[in-house]
Design a protein around this motif. Structure first.
Motif, short mmCIF file in Angstrom:
data_model
loop_
_atom_site.label_atom_id
_atom_site.label_comp_id
_atom_site.label_asym_id
_atom_site.label_seq_id
_atom_site.Cartn_x
_atom_site.Cartn_y
_atom_site.Cartn_z
N LYS A 1 68.81 103.23 144.19
CA LYS A 1 70.07 102.49 144.21
C LYS A 1 70.83 102.75 145.53
O LYS A 1 71.40 101.83 146.13
CB LYS A 1 70.92 102.97 143.04
N SER A 2 70.80 104.00 145.97
CA SER A 2 71.51 104.37 147.19
C SER A 2 70.84 103.76 148.41
O SER A 2 71.51 103.25 149.33
CB SER A 2 71.57 105.89 147.35
N ARG A 3 69.50 103.82 148.41
CA ARG A 3 68.78 103.23 149.55
C ARG A 3 69.05 101.73 149.62
O ARG A 3 69.22 101.15 150.69
CB ARG A 3 67.28 103.48 149.41
N LYS A 4 69.09 101.12 148.44
CA LYS A 4 69.34 99.68 148.38
C LYS A 4 70.71 99.35 148.98
O LYS A 4 70.86 98.39 149.75
CB LYS A 4 69.27 99.23 146.92
N LEU A 5 71.69 100.18 148.63
CA LEU A 5 73.05 99.95 149.17
C LEU A 5 73.06 100.06 150.69
O LEU A 5 73.61 99.21 151.40
CB LEU A 5 74.03 100.96 148.54
N LEU A 6 72.41 101.11 151.20
CA LEU A 6 72.35 101.29 152.67
C LEU A 6 71.62 100.11 153.32
O LEU A 6 72.02 99.62 154.37
CB LEU A 6 71.62 102.59 153.01
N GLN A 7 70.55 99.68 152.66
CA GLN A 7 69.79 98.57 153.24
C GLN A 7 70.62 97.28 153.28
O GLN A 7 70.61 96.56 154.28
CB GLN A 7 68.51 98.34 152.44
N MET A 8 71.29 97.03 152.15
CA MET A 8 72.09 95.80 152.10
C MET A 8 73.15 95.79 153.19
O MET A 8 73.39 94.79 153.86
CB MET A 8 72.78 95.65 150.73
N ARG A 9 73.77 96.95 153.36
CA ARG A 9 74.87 97.01 154.34
C ARG A 9 74.35 96.99 155.78
O ARG A 9 74.81 96.23 156.61
CB ARG A 9 75.74 98.26 154.09
N TYR A 10 73.42 97.90 156.08
CA TYR A 10 73.09 98.11 157.49
C TYR A 10 71.86 97.33 157.97
O TYR A 10 71.77 97.01 159.14
CB TYR A 10 72.88 99.61 157.76
N ALA A 11 70.90 97.07 157.08
CA ALA A 11 69.71 96.33 157.52
C ALA A 11 69.88 94.83 157.28
O ALA A 11 69.58 94.03 158.15
CB ALA A 11 68.47 96.84 156.81
N ASP A 12 70.39 94.49 156.10
CA ASP A 12 70.52 93.06 155.79
C ASP A 12 71.82 92.47 156.33
O ASP A 12 71.97 91.25 156.37
CB ASP A 12 70.45 92.83 154.28
N GLY A 13 72.75 93.33 156.69
CA GLY A 13 73.96 92.85 157.35
C GLY A 13 75.01 92.27 156.43
O GLY A 13 75.88 91.53 156.88
N HIS A 14 74.97 92.61 155.14
CA HIS A 14 76.03 92.13 154.25
C HIS A 14 77.29 92.97 154.47
O HIS A 14 77.21 94.17 154.69
CB HIS A 14 75.59 92.27 152.78
N THR A 15 78.44 92.33 154.36
CA THR A 15 79.69 93.09 154.44
C THR A 15 79.87 93.84 153.12
O THR A 15 79.24 93.49 152.10
CB THR A 15 80.91 92.18 154.65
N CYS A 16 80.78 94.83 153.14
CA CYS A 16 81.03 95.57 151.91
C CYS A 16 81.57 94.63 150.83
O CYS A 16 81.27 94.80 149.64
CB CYS A 16 82.01 96.71 152.19
N GLY A 17 82.36 93.66 151.26
CA GLY A 17 82.91 92.69 150.30
C GLY A 17 81.80 91.88 149.63
O GLY A 17 81.82 91.66 148.41
N GLU A 18 80.81 91.45 150.44
CA GLU A 18 79.69 90.68 149.87
C GLU A 18 78.87 91.52 148.91
O GLU A 18 78.45 91.05 147.85
CB GLU A 18 78.79 90.16 151.01
N ILE A 19 78.68 92.78 149.30
CA ILE A 19 77.90 93.67 148.42
C ILE A 19 78.64 93.86 147.09
O ILE A 19 78.05 93.80 146.01
CB ILE A 19 77.65 95.04 149.10
N ALA A 20 79.95 94.07 147.20
CA ALA A 20 80.75 94.27 145.99
C ALA A 20 80.60 93.08 145.05
O ALA A 20 80.45 93.24 143.84
CB ALA A 20 82.22 94.48 146.38
N GLU A 21 80.58 91.87 145.64
CA GLU A 21 80.42 90.66 144.82
C GLU A 21 79.04 90.60 144.19
O GLU A 21 78.88 90.33 143.00
CB GLU A 21 80.60 89.43 145.70
N GLN A 22 78.04 90.91 145.02
CA GLN A 22 76.66 90.81 144.53
C GLN A 22 76.35 91.78 143.41
O GLN A 22 75.68 91.45 142.44
CB GLN A 22 75.67 91.06 145.67
N VAL A 23 76.83 93.01 143.57
CA VAL A 23 76.49 94.03 142.56
C VAL A 23 77.59 94.18 141.51
O VAL A 23 77.50 95.07 140.66
CB VAL A 23 76.16 95.39 143.21
N GLN A 24 78.60 93.31 141.62
CA GLN A 24 79.66 93.29 140.60
C GLN A 24 80.36 94.64 140.47
O GLN A 24 80.52 95.18 139.39
CB GLN A 24 79.06 92.90 139.24
#
Lengths: 499, 173
Positions: B121-144
């Motif tokens: 779960k943690s690796r996924k969060l890091l990947q979404m933010r830093y590798a995939d380039g999602h903003t924290c706001g987008e991640i918050a929306e995606q993972v609810q």
């Protein structure tokens, strides 16, 4: 509020700072942490570096093997780092070859000699072609007299006036050893560089003139359109970047320090600067306030009851403890009328790393001007809307127990900073994001004026005032910019005003 | 003797995290910082800038990246607050003095090892933010999850990685 590296909320706030996801007030607070606490800087740098490294590792398959790769990366993921490096190298090679073939069709040509005046004379050191229409490769142009125009294949043109020695290096880089050059770089030649011994002038799509004195090695840059960045300092040293806007010129000495910046065709100082206020701190007013001895009765109120007087550089000085400041807000409108002005202060033992000397602000901190000391800098800062910008001058520090004379003079969009009578910096645009210098008249609805404090974030928001702890003496405010001679007079005659 | 093109490229890639991180602080956008780093590399390779040693090259790259960052702010983000130049000078000075260790060699290997130890779960969060380039706001929306919670998780992850890296480096010396 102090930074605590163990506090999760503080770390979170640093992360939000990196993401640009903070309110203005929070942003200012984090900037203060970063200025004052190396642990905050280390943590910020570490988070950014970790983020970049994680992205790199992810793309290089080092830790994503166990993850479900997002579809858009799935295909690229199989390619790996060597592929991308190879692709980058190929692109660079294509760019380089394309650039070489573009327009000129000759592999070793960098520029073309477009015009040569009939009276042009070249010195024996001249290494390149001499007639108009000929191409030029890497080498030196030594012009004894007359004029010529060189058209670089990047699109930049340089007009030289003899005597001059001008080096052609690449389509985007040249060197003026001495003489006078006029440069025009269209958008295609953005980032065109003319280097000298003491700086590089980087063109951001503009016209400028550059002259280098063959004897003193002093340079003069004058911008007529657009913006240039001056990368000050000799080759191989850490350079300081100072933007210079159209309508301004900068004189740079042989070691890469800006001697002065002027608005073109205007005088350095007002004909008759007028002393608006002089707070000598020698004698309090009848009601215990801070007396203006200049006669306009711009008296102030001391925030901590009875002013704490100590021996000053002349007569008495005022001691500022924590939370102490002089409130001049009832006269805000008087100060706001100053399009050109000078503030001079004697200071001793400034204790805060950011020591606020003078501030004038509107209903919020988003409209303000201020004079402060920051570590080894004297700073004039301004804010108009969300932008804070500043011009700062570096000094050698603040020796304990010694009085220092600090002065800031501003006129025609140029601010000059002095310490102990010597000019230490000048600028027409801020070195932070290049906004033009603001003066007190640009402060909207000026309501707060202080010595020793900046009222920050009032109007219902949480307040984070910046202060001064130390001693101040003989603060003077002039309507109009004093010249260097007048500033030196004040330094040499403590307690006096300019005659 | 000047650095050859391969030497310049090798050194810039080695200093990638440092240069891009400094740029990130300026533009407050990690992905823009990466683009700017690429531009700096291309400038170094195509403009025939010559360097006699790695120190001046790093200094040049830092300045070039900072200037590109400022230029980017001017062009794209008129509303950006920007960062005080004094802080950038302090950051560079910290780096030059060695107060902040460079993320290279053993440190990167340690980071790689630490990432592998993280829960998925943690690796996924890091990947979404830093590798995939999602903003924290987008991640918050995606993972609810609330935005605050995303920031807190990321802050904890950074702190955990730091501790893990230090432990691994101590173990290997």
């Amino acid at each position: 509020m102090r930074f605590d590296p163990e506090e999760l909320n503080d770390r979170e706030r640093l992360l939000r700072f990196l993401e640009g996801d903070l309110s203005h007030q929070e942003h200012v607070e984090v900037e203060n942490w970063l200025k004052q606490d190396s642990r905050a800087r280390a943590l910020l740098a570490e988070m950014a570096e970790q983020g970049i490294a994680v992205a790199d590792l992810a793309r290089a398959e080092c830790f994503t093997a166990k993850l479900e790769i997002a579809p858009k990366y799935a295909a690229f993921k199989q390619l790996g780092t060597p592929f991308w490096l190879g692709l980058a190298a190929a692109l660079i090679a294509i760019l380089a070859i394309g650039a070489l073939l573009f327009q000129f069709g000759e592999h070793d040509s960098i520029a073309r000699l477009e015009f040569v005046s009939p009276d042009a004379e070249f010195s024996p050191n001249h290494q390149l072609a001499r007639s108009a229409g000929r191409t030029l490769g890497k080498g030196w142009v030594h012009l004894e007299e007359g004029k010529l125009r060189i058209h670089f294949k990047s699109g930049a043109t340089v007009e030289l006036e003899g005597p001059a020695a001008f080096g052609i290096d690449t389509p985007m880089r040249s060197y003026l050893d001495f003489g006078h050059a006029r440069v025009h770089a269209p958008e295609s030649a953005r980032d065109f560089v003319v280097a000298t011994d003491s700086m590089e002038v980087v063109d951001l799509g503009t016209r400028f003139e550059l002259a280098v004195d063959s004897e003193t090695r002093e340079s003069n840059v004058s911008v007529s359109e657009g913006l240039v960045d001056l990368h000050l300092g000799s080759r191989g040293t850490t350079r300081v970047i100072r933007p210079l806007a159209a309508g301004f010129s900068a004189r740079v000495d042989a070691s890469g320090d800006i001697v002065e910046i002027n608005r073109r065709d205007q005088h350095l100082a007002d004909a008759n600067p007028r002393l608006l206020a002089h707070w000598s701190f020698d004698t309090p007013t009848a009601n215990g306030g801070i007396a203006d001895v200049a006669g306009d009765q711009l008296d102030g109120m001391f925030s901590m009851g009875t002013p704490q007087q100590v021996p000053g550089v002349s007569g008495n000085a005022l001691k500022f403890d924590r939370n102490a400041h002089v409130d001049l807000s009832e006269h805000a409108e008087r100060f706001r009328q100053s399009e050109s002005f000078t503030v001079t202060v004697w200071v001793r033992d400034p204790r805060n790393s950011l020591a606020m000397l003078f501030s004038l602000s509107g209903e919020t901190e988003r409209s303000r001007v201020q004079v402060h000391l920051f570590r080894k800098h004297v700073v004039y800062g301004w804010q108009d809307g969300l932008h804070y910008d500043a011009v700062s001058g570096r000094v050698d520090g603040w020796e304990s127990g010694r009085w220092y004379h600090v002065a800031v003079a501003c006129r025609d969009g140029v601010v000059r900073l002095y310490r102990d009578g010597e000019l230490i910096a000048s600028g027409s645009v801020g070195s932070k994001i290049g906004t033009p210098v603001r003066n007190p008249s640009s402060v909207k609805n000026a309501t707060s004026v202080y010595l020793g404090k900046l009222e920050d974030g009032h109007q219902g928001e949480e307040s984070f005032p910046q202060r001064f702890e130390g001693q101040m003496d003989d603060v003077q405010f002039y309507s109009g910019a004093l010249d260097e001679g007048a500033i030196q007079y004040l330094y040499q005659h403590p307690g006096e005003s300019v005659p | 003797m000047t650095l050859s093109e391969p030497e310049i490229l090798r050194f810039l890639m080695k200093s990638r995290e440092r240069i891009a991180a400094a740029t990130w602080v300026v533009v407050q956008d990690g992905h823009v910082a990466e683009d700017i780093f690429q531009n700096v590399v291309i400038k170094a390779m195509t403009k025939e800038v010559s360097f006699e040693a790695e120190g001046p090259l790093l200094s040049w790259a830092m300045i070039a990246a900072r200037r590109e960052g400022i230029d980017w702010i001017r062009k794209h983000r008129r509303e950006q607050i920007g960062i005080d130049e004094e802080i950038l000078d302090l950051l560079v000075s910290d780096w030059e003095s060695g107060a902040t260790p460079a993320p290279e060699g053993k440190r990167i290997q340690a980071l790689r090892d630490c990432l592998e130890q993280l829960p998925e779960k943690s690796r996924k969060l890091l990947q979404m933010r830093y590798a995939d380039g999602h903003t924290c706001g987008e991640i918050a929306e995606q993972v609810q999850v609330r935005l605050d919670a995303i920031y807190k998780r990321l802050s904890r992850l950074h702190a955990g990685l730091r501790q893990c890296i230090e432990t691994r480096l101590t173990e290997t010396t």
